[in-house]
Design a protein around this motif. Structure first.
Motif, PDB file in Angstrom:
ATOM      1  N   SER A  33      -0.533  -5.907   3.061  1.00 17.55           N
ATOM      2  CA  SER A  33      -1.698  -6.646   3.554  1.00 17.55           C
ATOM      3  C   SER A  33      -2.101  -7.693   2.537  1.00 17.55           C
ATOM      4  O   SER A  33      -1.693  -7.656   1.376  1.00 17.55           O
ATOM      5  CB  SER A  33      -2.892  -5.710   3.808  1.00 17.55           C
ATOM      6  OG  SER A  33      -3.597  -5.438   2.608  1.00 17.55           O
ATOM      7  N   THR A  34      -2.908  -8.629   2.990  1.00 16.12           N
ATOM      8  CA  THR A  34      -3.535  -9.559   2.058  1.00 16.12           C
ATOM      9  C   THR A  34      -4.753  -8.874   1.435  1.00 16.12           C
ATOM     10  O   THR A  34      -5.294  -7.905   1.972  1.00 16.12           O
ATOM     11  CB  THR A  34      -3.973 -10.849   2.771  1.00 16.12           C
ATOM     12  OG1 THR A  34      -4.765 -10.499   3.924  1.00 16.12           O
ATOM     13  CG2 THR A  34      -2.761 -11.650   3.211  1.00 16.12           C
ATOM     14  N   VAL A  35      -5.182  -9.390   0.293  1.00 18.39           N
ATOM     15  CA  VAL A  35      -6.314  -8.805  -0.421  1.00 18.39           C
ATOM     16  C   VAL A  35      -6.991  -9.909  -1.229  1.00 18.39           C
ATOM     17  O   VAL A  35      -6.341 -10.873  -1.648  1.00 18.39           O
ATOM     18  CB  VAL A  35      -5.827  -7.640  -1.338  1.00 18.39           C
ATOM     19  CG1 VAL A  35      -4.872  -8.139  -2.403  1.00 18.39           C
ATOM     20  CG2 VAL A  35      -6.998  -6.893  -1.951  1.00 18.39           C
ATOM     21  N   THR A  40      -7.335  -0.641  -4.329  1.00 20.97           N
ATOM     22  CA  THR A  40      -8.043  -1.852  -3.909  1.00 20.97           C
ATOM     23  C   THR A  40      -9.561  -1.704  -4.053  1.00 20.97           C
ATOM     24  O   THR A  40     -10.314  -2.444  -3.415  1.00 20.97           O
ATOM     25  CB  THR A  40      -7.694  -2.188  -2.452  1.00 20.97           C
ATOM     26  OG1 THR A  40      -8.033  -1.069  -1.617  1.00 20.97           O
ATOM     27  CG2 THR A  40      -6.220  -2.513  -2.301  1.00 20.97           C
ATOM     28  N   CYS A  60      -9.439  -6.190   2.092  1.00 19.72           N
ATOM     29  CA  CYS A  60      -8.057  -6.289   2.588  1.00 19.72           C
ATOM     30  C   CYS A  60      -8.017  -6.833   4.007  1.00 19.72           C
ATOM     31  O   CYS A  60      -8.919  -6.578   4.804  1.00 19.72           O
ATOM     32  CB  CYS A  60      -7.374  -4.921   2.570  1.00 19.72           C
ATOM     33  SG  CYS A  60      -7.223  -4.180   0.935  1.00 19.72           S
ATOM     34  N   SER A  86      -4.716 -15.435   4.833  1.00 18.68           N
ATOM     35  CA  SER A  86      -4.503 -14.101   5.390  1.00 18.68           C
ATOM     36  C   SER A  86      -3.792 -14.187   6.741  1.00 18.68           C
ATOM     37  O   SER A  86      -2.847 -13.431   7.013  1.00 18.68           O
ATOM     38  CB  SER A  86      -5.844 -13.373   5.539  1.00 18.68           C
ATOM     39  OG  SER A  86      -5.646 -12.046   5.974  1.00 18.68           O
ATOM     40  N   HIS A  89       0.841  -1.192   0.000  1.00 15.01           N
ATOM     41  CA  HIS A  89       0.000   0.000   0.000  1.00 15.01           C
ATOM     42  C   HIS A  89       0.883   1.251   0.000  1.00 15.01           C
ATOM     43  O   HIS A  89       2.011   1.209   0.520  1.00 15.01           O
ATOM     44  CB  HIS A  89      -0.898   0.001   1.237  1.00 15.01           C
ATOM     45  CG  HIS A  89      -1.884  -1.125   1.270  1.00 15.01           C
ATOM     46  ND1 HIS A  89      -3.170  -1.022   0.808  1.00 15.01           N
ATOM     47  CD2 HIS A  89      -1.753  -2.409   1.717  1.00 15.01           C
ATOM     48  CE1 HIS A  89      -3.802  -2.170   0.983  1.00 15.01           C
ATOM     49  NE2 HIS A  89      -2.953  -3.034   1.525  1.00 15.01           N
TER      50      HIS A  89
END
Length: 309
Positions: A272-274, A156, A161, A288, A152
């Motif tokens: 982060s995961t998304v 998104t 997220c 995640s 980031h």
């Protein structure tokens, strides 16, 4: 004629051919006997042959029935294999989770991520793919990935997220650089020097953010040189072609280079995961959590400490 047959009719026929008893076959198929008899008659009518000789006490295959059985079994096996393949590409259900990670993800993160995912989902497979942030976002929207791990700021919109993890950036310098002996380096002290940075196409918003923070802190690069590969970035710095902003190397910088933290930590990797909401599945939650554990193992701050600056 054969092309018009339904797979379920072939299955009814095959089970009856194996049992040679309508009652037993119907029980195995979890259906009543009269509908099974009707389906077999329909199949015989469609093919124009008699598949079974029926008497009051005995059922046996005809020559045509034996020949059809030879063809039906491979067809049903292929159909089951195709069904299993389709089941395994869905996340979870002992399937494959397709996930993207940044190209410069450190080994400690990957090791922990895979170990945690495997521990929590031993029957699932994880297919990790090395992709830039923007490549991941495009693949998620096209359904080519189930989940990703991105930097980031990025676009998104339409995606969900996980929690953001943060790791402060420092500067990679040649050991003979004037700032190499400093405890911390102020960005303004680098003003006018060339900057080695990833190509903008890899993560446009992050690229712009880094340059904006540098400019606001008084560091306006005299030149910008792009490098995708960490080895190439280090090579350019070692050759005196610029300085490079990155997290602290886990195994120490290469010979001839040093890493120094930035004063007041103005920059950080925020990761982060998304995933796409329509593909939300319990295996994505497992990924995640495993990715967050992997980032923590590599020194990223998570939870409240990892909130964006």
């Amino acid at each position: 004629m054969i092309a018009a047959m339904e797979l379920r009719h072939l299955r009814y026929f095959t089970v009856l051919a194996e049992e040679l008893h309508f009652g037993h076959a119907a029980a195995r198929l979890h259906m009543a006997q009269p509908p099974l008899s009707q389906r077999i008659r329909d199949l015989e009518r469609e093919l124009g042959v008699r598949l079974f000789d029926r008497t009051r006490h005995k059922v046996r295959l005809t020559e045509a029935g034996a020949l059809l059985l030879e063809h039906a079994r491979p067809v049903l096996q292929s159909a089951e294999a195709a069904h299993e393949a389709m089941r395994r590409i869905r996340p979870g259900e002992s399937g494959v989770l397709r996930a993207g990670v940044p190209p410069d993800t450190v080994p400690a993160t990957l090791r922990t991520l895979v170990a945690e995912f495997t521990r929590e989902a031993p029957d699932a497979l994880i297919d990790l793919q090395e992709m830039t942030t923007d490549e991941q976002l495009a693949a998620l929207r096209e359904g080519l990935l189930d989940a990703g791990m991105v930097r980031h700021p990025c676009d998104t919109a339409g995606l969900e997220c996980g929690p953001i993890a943060r790791r402060a950036l420092g500067v990679v310098l040649p050991v003979d650089h004037e700032q190499a002996g400093a405890g911390t380096v102020d960005l303004r002290d680098l003003n006018g020097q060339p900057l080695v940075i990833f190509p903008r196409a890899m993560a446009p918003r992050l690229y712009d953010h880094v340059l904006s923070v540098c400019g606001s802190a008084g560091f306006r690069p005299g030149a910008i040189r792009h490098a995708r590969n960490p080895h190439f970035s280090n090579g350019l710095v070692l050759a005196g072609r610029g300085v490079h902003l990155n997290e602290r190397p886990h195994s120490g910088p290469p010979e001839g280079l040093c890493w120094r933290p930035l004063a007041d930590t103005p920059l950080s990797w925020q990761t982060s995961t998304v995933w796409a909401p329509r593909r939300r599945h319990p295996m994505i939650d497992v990924f995640s959590e495993a990715a967050t554990a992997g980032l923590a193992a590599a020194g990223h701050l998570t939870g409240a400490e990892g909130s964006p600056l």
